[in-house]
Design an enzyme around this catalytic site. Sequence first.
Site, PDB file in Angstrom:
ATOM      1  N   GLY A  12       0.778  -1.246   0.000  1.00  0.00           N
ATOM      2  CA  GLY A  12       0.000   0.000   0.000  1.00  0.00           C
ATOM      3  C   GLY A  12       0.799   1.279   0.000  1.00  0.00           C
ATOM      4  O   GLY A  12       0.361   2.281   0.564  1.00  0.00           O
ATOM      5  N   SER A  13       1.943   1.285  -0.683  1.00  0.00           N
ATOM      6  CA  SER A  13       2.718   2.532  -0.662  1.00  0.00           C
ATOM      7  C   SER A  13       2.047   3.619  -1.515  1.00  0.00           C
ATOM      8  O   SER A  13       2.123   4.803  -1.171  1.00  0.00           O
ATOM      9  CB  SER A  13       4.174   2.302  -1.084  1.00  0.00           C
ATOM     10  OG  SER A  13       4.287   1.971  -2.436  1.00  0.00           O
ATOM     11  N   ASN A  14       1.372   3.240  -2.596  1.00  0.00           N
ATOM     12  CA  ASN A  14       0.607   4.253  -3.345  1.00  0.00           C
ATOM     13  C   ASN A  14      -0.540   4.801  -2.511  1.00  0.00           C
ATOM     14  O   ASN A  14      -0.794   6.007  -2.486  1.00  0.00           O
ATOM     15  CB  ASN A  14       0.078   3.660  -4.662  1.00  0.00           C
ATOM     16  CG  ASN A  14       1.091   3.738  -5.788  1.00  0.00           C
ATOM     17  OD1 ASN A  14       1.322   4.800  -6.344  1.00  0.00           O
ATOM     18  ND2 ASN A  14       1.723   2.614  -6.103  1.00  0.00           N
ATOM     19  N   LYS A  65     -15.054 -17.739  -5.854  1.00  0.00           N
ATOM     20  CA  LYS A  65     -15.362 -17.490  -7.273  1.00  0.00           C
ATOM     21  C   LYS A  65     -15.511 -15.993  -7.502  1.00  0.00           C
ATOM     22  O   LYS A  65     -16.117 -15.288  -6.695  1.00  0.00           O
ATOM     23  CB  LYS A  65     -16.683 -18.187  -7.639  1.00  0.00           C
ATOM     24  CG  LYS A  65     -16.577 -19.688  -7.671  1.00  0.00           C
ATOM     25  CD  LYS A  65     -17.219 -20.235  -8.963  1.00  0.00           C
ATOM     26  CE  LYS A  65     -16.924 -21.698  -9.155  1.00  0.00           C
ATOM     27  NZ  LYS A  65     -17.750 -22.552  -8.255  1.00  0.00           N
ATOM     28  N   MET A  91      -4.721  -6.905  -6.499  1.00  0.00           N
ATOM     29  CA  MET A  91      -4.243  -7.984  -7.366  1.00  0.00           C
ATOM     30  C   MET A  91      -5.348  -8.930  -7.821  1.00  0.00           C
ATOM     31  O   MET A  91      -5.110 -10.111  -8.002  1.00  0.00           O
ATOM     32  CB  MET A  91      -3.154  -8.790  -6.635  1.00  0.00           C
ATOM     33  CG  MET A  91      -1.996  -7.967  -6.136  1.00  0.00           C
ATOM     34  SD  MET A  91      -1.175  -7.073  -7.464  1.00  0.00           S
ATOM     35  CE  MET A  91      -0.218  -8.423  -8.131  1.00  0.00           C
ATOM     36  N   ARG A  92      -6.532  -8.381  -7.979  1.00  0.00           N
ATOM     37  CA  ARG A  92      -7.624  -9.249  -8.419  1.00  0.00           C
ATOM     38  C   ARG A  92      -8.346  -8.625  -9.602  1.00  0.00           C
ATOM     39  O   ARG A  92      -8.548  -7.406  -9.634  1.00  0.00           O
ATOM     40  CB  ARG A  92      -8.612  -9.430  -7.265  1.00  0.00           C
ATOM     41  CG  ARG A  92      -8.920 -10.869  -6.948  1.00  0.00           C
ATOM     42  CD  ARG A  92      -9.880 -10.969  -5.815  1.00  0.00           C
ATOM     43  NE  ARG A  92     -11.069 -11.720  -6.198  1.00  0.00           N
ATOM     44  CZ  ARG A  92     -11.121 -13.032  -6.273  1.00  0.00           C
ATOM     45  NH1 ARG A  92     -10.075 -13.761  -6.002  1.00  0.00           N
ATOM     46  NH2 ARG A  92     -12.244 -13.637  -6.622  1.00  0.00           N
ATOM     47  N   ASN A 108      -7.065   2.592 -12.133  1.00  0.00           N
ATOM     48  CA  ASN A 108      -5.953   1.733 -11.758  1.00  0.00           C
ATOM     49  C   ASN A 108      -4.645   2.403 -12.146  1.00  0.00           C
ATOM     50  O   ASN A 108      -4.598   3.207 -13.066  1.00  0.00           O
ATOM     51  CB  ASN A 108      -6.073   0.380 -12.478  1.00  0.00           C
ATOM     52  CG  ASN A 108      -4.993  -0.590 -12.045  1.00  0.00           C
ATOM     53  OD1 ASN A 108      -4.655  -0.676 -10.854  1.00  0.00           O
ATOM     54  ND2 ASN A 108      -4.423  -1.326 -12.987  1.00  0.00           N
ATOM     55  N   HIS A 110      -0.838   1.394 -13.438  1.00  0.00           N
ATOM     56  CA  HIS A 110      -0.081   0.283 -14.019  1.00  0.00           C
ATOM     57  C   HIS A 110       1.353   0.759 -14.265  1.00  0.00           C
ATOM     58  O   HIS A 110       1.544   1.822 -14.865  1.00  0.00           O
ATOM     59  CB  HIS A 110      -0.747  -0.146 -15.332  1.00  0.00           C
ATOM     60  CG  HIS A 110      -0.063  -1.299 -15.996  1.00  0.00           C
ATOM     61  ND1 HIS A 110      -0.034  -2.558 -15.452  1.00  0.00           N
ATOM     62  CD2 HIS A 110       0.641  -1.378 -17.160  1.00  0.00           C
ATOM     63  CE1 HIS A 110       0.636  -3.364 -16.257  1.00  0.00           C
ATOM     64  NE2 HIS A 110       1.062  -2.675 -17.294  1.00  0.00           N
TER      65      HIS A 110
HETATM   66  C1  GRF Z   1       2.609  -0.669  -7.900  1.00  0.00           C
HETATM   67  O1  GRF Z   1       3.796  -0.819  -8.648  1.00  0.00           O
HETATM   68  C2  GRF Z   1       1.423  -0.469  -8.807  1.00  0.00           C
HETATM   69  O2  GRF Z   1       1.709   0.229  -9.972  1.00  0.00           O
HETATM   70  C3  GRF Z   1       1.049  -1.888  -9.159  1.00  0.00           C
HETATM   71  O3  GRF Z   1       1.264  -2.623  -7.969  1.00  0.00           O
HETATM   72  C4  GRF Z   1       2.248  -1.962  -7.161  1.00  0.00           C
HETATM   73  C5  GRF Z   1       1.610  -1.704  -5.827  1.00  0.00           C
HETATM   74  O4  GRF Z   1       2.514  -1.196  -4.880  1.00  0.00           O
HETATM   75  N1  GRF Z   1      -0.301  -1.967  -9.679  1.00  0.00           N
HETATM   76  P1  GRF Z   1       1.972  -0.560  -3.522  1.00  0.00           P
HETATM   77  O5  GRF Z   1       1.096  -1.623  -2.845  1.00  0.00           O
HETATM   78  O6  GRF Z   1       1.206   0.670  -3.855  1.00  0.00           O
HETATM   79  O7  GRF Z   1       3.193  -0.280  -2.694  1.00  0.00           O
END
Ligand code: GRF
Length: 189
Positions: A12-14, A65, A91-92, A108, A110
């Site tokens: 969760g750093s973002n 599911k 991640m889903r 999202n 990416h």
């Molecule tokens: C980031 O690189 C984001 O772009 C990708 O997954 C990573 C998540 O990192 N979708 P964090 O959990 O925000 O640290």
Amino acid sequence: MKNIAIFISGRGSNMQQIIGQVKNGILKDLCNISLVFSNYCQALGLKVAKENQIQTLCLDSKGKKRVEYDKEVLTLLHPFEIDYIVLAGYMRILSPEFIKTYPQRILNIHPADTRSFQGLNAYKWAYENLLKETYITIHYVDEGVDTGQVIAQQKVDLTGVNSLEEVEQRGLQVEYELYSKTLAKLFSG
Ligand code: GRF
């Protein structure tokens, strides 16, 4: 003032950067983080959200599911009256039903140009292909994997990098800046 939910699966750093910008930065008075949600109850980021006095919810997705799981998540979200869902390392893959409930309201991040590379390990891809630059992309989520409409992109200069860690470090700095900047632009109309 938009109500947002941030969805995470890991560190969760973002998310943490967005929290900072909402508290005291470019997202102040533009949005309120109503909820941090995770499909993994051990996600490190949940702890960080709680330390920041943000409401968290988790529902383990392992073995569930997609359609049924997402239905449960929609039910959990309903009372929060969320305007935008901000995926930050979630991640889903979301079910079509979920996406239809929030049309053009799910974003999202990416860590590559989604037109060149989709899916996992985008920094590894950039490193192994000796790219001189890569592009962080913010996009709307549609039913494909990293195929939705691009909202914003920012270049990461990769000249002289010596390791995958270095690629990630440079990339993440750009991610942090671009996500909040893009949200601020979107929410200020
Ligand atoms: C980031 O690189 C984001 O772009 C990708 O997954 C990573 C998540 O990192 N979708 P964090 O959990 O925000 O640290």
